[in-house]
Design a protein around this motif. Structure first.
Motif, mmCIF file in Angstrom:
data_model
loop_
_atom_site.group_PDB
_atom_site.id
_atom_site.type_symbol
_atom_site.label_atom_id
_atom_site.label_comp_id
_atom_site.label_asym_id
_atom_site.label_seq_id
_atom_site.Cartn_x
_atom_site.Cartn_y
_atom_site.Cartn_z
ATOM 1 N N ASN A 2 14.291 19.137 42.605
ATOM 2 C CA ASN A 2 14.805 17.911 42.441
ATOM 3 C C ASN A 2 16.898 18.552 43.008
ATOM 4 O OD1 ASN A 2 13.239 15.340 42.343
ATOM 5 N ND2 ASN A 2 12.785 16.797 40.424
ATOM 6 N N GLY A 3 16.444 19.352 42.668
ATOM 7 C CA GLY A 3 18.872 20.367 42.628
ATOM 8 C C GLY A 3 19.238 20.247 41.487
ATOM 9 N N TRP A 4 18.445 20.284 40.540
ATOM 10 C CA TRP A 4 18.669 19.922 39.555
ATOM 11 C C TRP A 4 19.426 21.581 39.019
ATOM 12 C CZ3 TRP A 4 14.915 16.622 37.279
ATOM 13 C CH2 TRP A 4 14.844 15.789 37.898
ATOM 14 N N PRO A 5 20.824 21.203 38.722
ATOM 15 C CA PRO A 5 21.331 23.113 37.851
ATOM 16 C C PRO A 5 20.269 22.927 36.179
ATOM 17 C CG PRO A 5 23.435 22.011 38.509
ATOM 18 C CD PRO A 5 21.831 20.675 38.917
ATOM 19 N N VAL A 6 20.083 24.222 35.935
ATOM 20 C CA VAL A 6 19.244 24.715 34.958
ATOM 21 C C VAL A 6 20.079 24.844 33.705
ATOM 22 C CG1 VAL A 6 17.126 25.313 33.648
ATOM 23 C CG2 VAL A 6 16.517 24.573 35.853
ATOM 24 N N VAL A 46 16.039 23.856 27.281
ATOM 25 C CA VAL A 46 16.279 24.093 27.828
ATOM 26 C C VAL A 46 16.647 22.669 29.035
ATOM 27 C CG1 VAL A 46 15.456 23.980 30.661
ATOM 28 C CG2 VAL A 46 14.662 25.660 29.089
ATOM 29 N N LEU A 47 17.986 22.948 29.584
ATOM 30 C CA LEU A 47 18.374 21.541 30.028
ATOM 31 C C LEU A 47 18.496 21.737 31.572
ATOM 32 C CD1 LEU A 47 20.634 22.025 27.350
ATOM 33 C CD2 LEU A 47 19.816 19.605 27.731
ATOM 34 N N ALA A 48 18.231 20.271 32.165
ATOM 35 C CA ALA A 48 18.813 20.132 33.916
ATOM 36 C C ALA A 48 19.249 19.013 34.400
ATOM 37 C CB ALA A 48 16.950 20.192 34.791
ATOM 38 N N TYR A 49 20.675 19.793 34.426
ATOM 39 C CA TYR A 49 21.825 18.357 34.809
ATOM 40 C C TYR A 49 21.476 17.860 36.382
ATOM 41 C CZ TYR A 49 23.235 20.171 30.561
ATOM 42 O OH TYR A 49 23.931 21.161 29.683
ATOM 43 N N ASP A 50 21.557 16.100 36.220
ATOM 44 C CA ASP A 50 21.753 15.661 37.428
ATOM 45 C C ASP A 50 22.928 14.831 37.926
ATOM 46 O OD1 ASP A 50 20.870 14.063 39.501
ATOM 47 O OD2 ASP A 50 19.651 12.426 39.125
ATOM 48 N N ALA A 51 23.664 15.671 38.754
ATOM 49 C CA ALA A 51 25.561 14.819 38.833
ATOM 50 C C ALA A 51 25.659 14.011 39.897
ATOM 51 C CB ALA A 51 26.042 16.393 39.713
ATOM 52 N N ARG A 52 24.058 13.531 41.047
ATOM 53 C CA ARG A 52 24.516 12.639 41.997
ATOM 54 C C ARG A 52 25.497 11.400 41.837
ATOM 55 N NH1 ARG A 52 17.900 10.701 42.601
ATOM 56 N NH2 ARG A 52 18.776 10.690 40.629
ATOM 57 N N GLY A 99 28.044 11.551 40.258
ATOM 58 C CA GLY A 99 29.252 11.499 40.284
ATOM 59 C C GLY A 99 29.802 12.042 39.170
ATOM 60 N N ARG A 100 28.884 12.555 38.541
ATOM 61 C CA ARG A 100 28.527 13.416 36.672
ATOM 62 C C ARG A 100 27.891 13.879 35.746
ATOM 63 N NH1 ARG A 100 28.316 7.868 36.643
ATOM 64 N NH2 ARG A 100 26.945 6.580 34.959
ATOM 65 N N GLN A 101 28.144 14.583 34.203
ATOM 66 C CA GLN A 101 26.588 15.364 34.534
ATOM 67 C C GLN A 101 25.993 14.785 33.113
ATOM 68 O OE1 GLN A 101 28.654 19.103 32.757
ATOM 69 N NE2 GLN A 101 26.408 19.378 31.001
ATOM 70 N N THR A 102 24.589 14.220 33.728
ATOM 71 C CA THR A 102 24.117 13.486 33.179
ATOM 72 C C THR A 102 22.970 14.626 33.254
ATOM 73 O OG1 THR A 102 25.066 11.916 34.686
ATOM 74 C CG2 THR A 102 22.676 11.781 33.824
ATOM 75 N N THR A 103 21.902 14.360 32.421
ATOM 76 C CA THR A 103 21.028 14.930 31.728
ATOM 77 C C THR A 103 19.598 14.296 31.743
ATOM 78 O OG1 THR A 103 21.841 15.902 29.932
ATOM 79 C CG2 THR A 103 19.473 16.087 29.974
ATOM 80 N N ALA A 104 18.759 15.175 33.054
ATOM 81 C CA ALA A 104 17.651 14.490 33.508
ATOM 82 C C ALA A 104 16.506 14.971 33.371
ATOM 83 C CB ALA A 104 17.565 14.818 35.494
ATOM 84 N N LEU A 105 16.406 16.570 32.097
ATOM 85 C CA LEU A 105 15.189 16.751 32.122
ATOM 86 C C LEU A 105 15.850 17.591 29.929
ATOM 87 C CD1 LEU A 105 11.980 16.982 32.416
ATOM 88 C CD2 LEU A 105 12.617 19.007 33.588
ATOM 89 N N SER A 106 15.236 17.191 29.613
ATOM 90 C CA SER A 106 15.968 18.381 27.934
ATOM 91 C C SER A 106 14.136 18.310 27.623
ATOM 92 C CB SER A 106 16.866 17.645 27.348
ATOM 93 O OG SER A 106 16.587 17.737 25.918
ATOM 94 N N PHE A 107 14.354 19.531 27.525
ATOM 95 C CA PHE A 107 12.799 19.930 26.222
ATOM 96 C C PHE A 107 13.214 21.302 25.492
ATOM 97 C CE2 PHE A 107 12.103 21.198 30.528
ATOM 98 C CZ PHE A 107 11.168 22.782 30.507
ATOM 99 N N LEU A 108 11.899 21.489 24.353
ATOM 100 C CA LEU A 108 11.937 22.795 23.983
ATOM 101 C C LEU A 108 11.493 24.003 24.368
ATOM 102 C CD1 LEU A 108 12.314 21.272 19.814
ATOM 103 C CD2 LEU A 108 14.284 22.240 21.179
ATOM 104 N N VAL A 109 11.797 24.932 24.014
ATOM 105 C CA VAL A 109 10.521 26.001 24.724
ATOM 106 C C VAL A 109 10.672 26.822 23.495
ATOM 107 C CG1 VAL A 109 11.398 26.151 27.407
ATOM 108 C CG2 VAL A 109 12.900 27.031 25.654
ATOM 109 N N GLN A 110 11.135 27.239 22.350
ATOM 110 C CA GLN A 110 11.357 27.557 20.500
ATOM 111 C C GLN A 110 11.914 27.144 20.266
ATOM 112 O OE1 GLN A 110 11.817 31.818 20.810
ATOM 113 N NE2 GLN A 110 13.083 30.871 19.000
ATOM 114 N N ARG A 111 11.068 27.202 18.837
ATOM 115 C CA ARG A 111 10.761 27.059 17.491
ATOM 116 C C ARG A 111 10.632 27.485 16.746
ATOM 117 N NH1 ARG A 111 9.464 21.476 16.778
ATOM 118 N NH2 ARG A 111 9.208 20.969 19.159
ATOM 119 N N PRO A 112 11.628 27.632 15.477
ATOM 120 C CA PRO A 112 11.747 28.784 14.422
ATOM 121 C C PRO A 112 9.795 28.650 14.210
ATOM 122 C CG PRO A 112 13.336 26.953 14.119
ATOM 123 C CD PRO A 112 12.560 26.706 14.592
ATOM 124 N N SER A 113 9.562 30.148 13.199
ATOM 125 C CA SER A 113 7.635 29.935 13.108
ATOM 126 C C SER A 113 8.228 28.561 11.644
ATOM 127 C CB SER A 113 7.417 31.204 12.378
ATOM 128 O OG SER A 113 8.702 31.336 11.620
#
Length: 141
Positions: free
Chosen positions: A29-33, A82-88, A90-104
């Motif tokens: 989708n062209g979103w920087p990560v 991990v965050l993915a940004y959608d700049a379509r 004209g501003r930095q908008t978080t399009a996707l955000s999810f945890l990839v690790q949590r403490p035990s």
């Protein structure tokens, strides 16, 4: 307590293949990560520490997966997202955000109630983890 934070928080933990698929979706989708980590996952704490710089112009998820592995190795008892940004727009908008690790071990939150004038009650979340100093919040007992 199992912290619910981000897009897939009510699903089981993502496998490495599922993680790669989500990162590929963001890149397609062209979103920087970007990768971030913290030891204070309070819902209002939006200022997590960045792991490196946001990754632009990638075609394959391999570089992102390598950076996630490096961040996990450096901070094994912290939250990593991990965050993915959608700049379509004209501003930095978080399009996707999810945890990839949590403490035990996640100590959870305490609900604090205070009473004000006219029988007004206010509630606040106070994380048990922040009772310890930064860097020692998720050490194994």
């Amino acid at each position: 307590m199992y912290l619910r934070h981000g897009t897939f928080s009510y699903l089981p933990e993502l496998t490495e293949d599922e993680l790669a698929a989500q990162i590929r979706y963001a890149l397609d989708n062209g979103w920087p990560v970007s990768i971030e980590y913290t030891d204070d996952p309070h819902p209002r704490n939006v200022y997590w520490d960045m792991w490196g710089l946001p990754m632009f112009d990638l075609a394959e998820p391999d570089a992102v997966l390598r950076e996630i592995a490096d961040c996990r190795a450096a901070f094994p008892q912290q939250y990593v997202r991990v965050l993915a940004y959608d700049a379509r727009l004209g501003r930095q908008t978080t399009a996707l955000s999810f945890l990839v690790q949590r403490p035990s071990r996640e100590p959870g939150f305490r609900l604090a109630r205070t009473e004000a004038h006219d029988r007004v009650q206010r509630y606040a979340l106070q994380p048990y983890a922040t009772q310890a100093p930064p860097g020692a919040r998720y050490e194994e007992p």
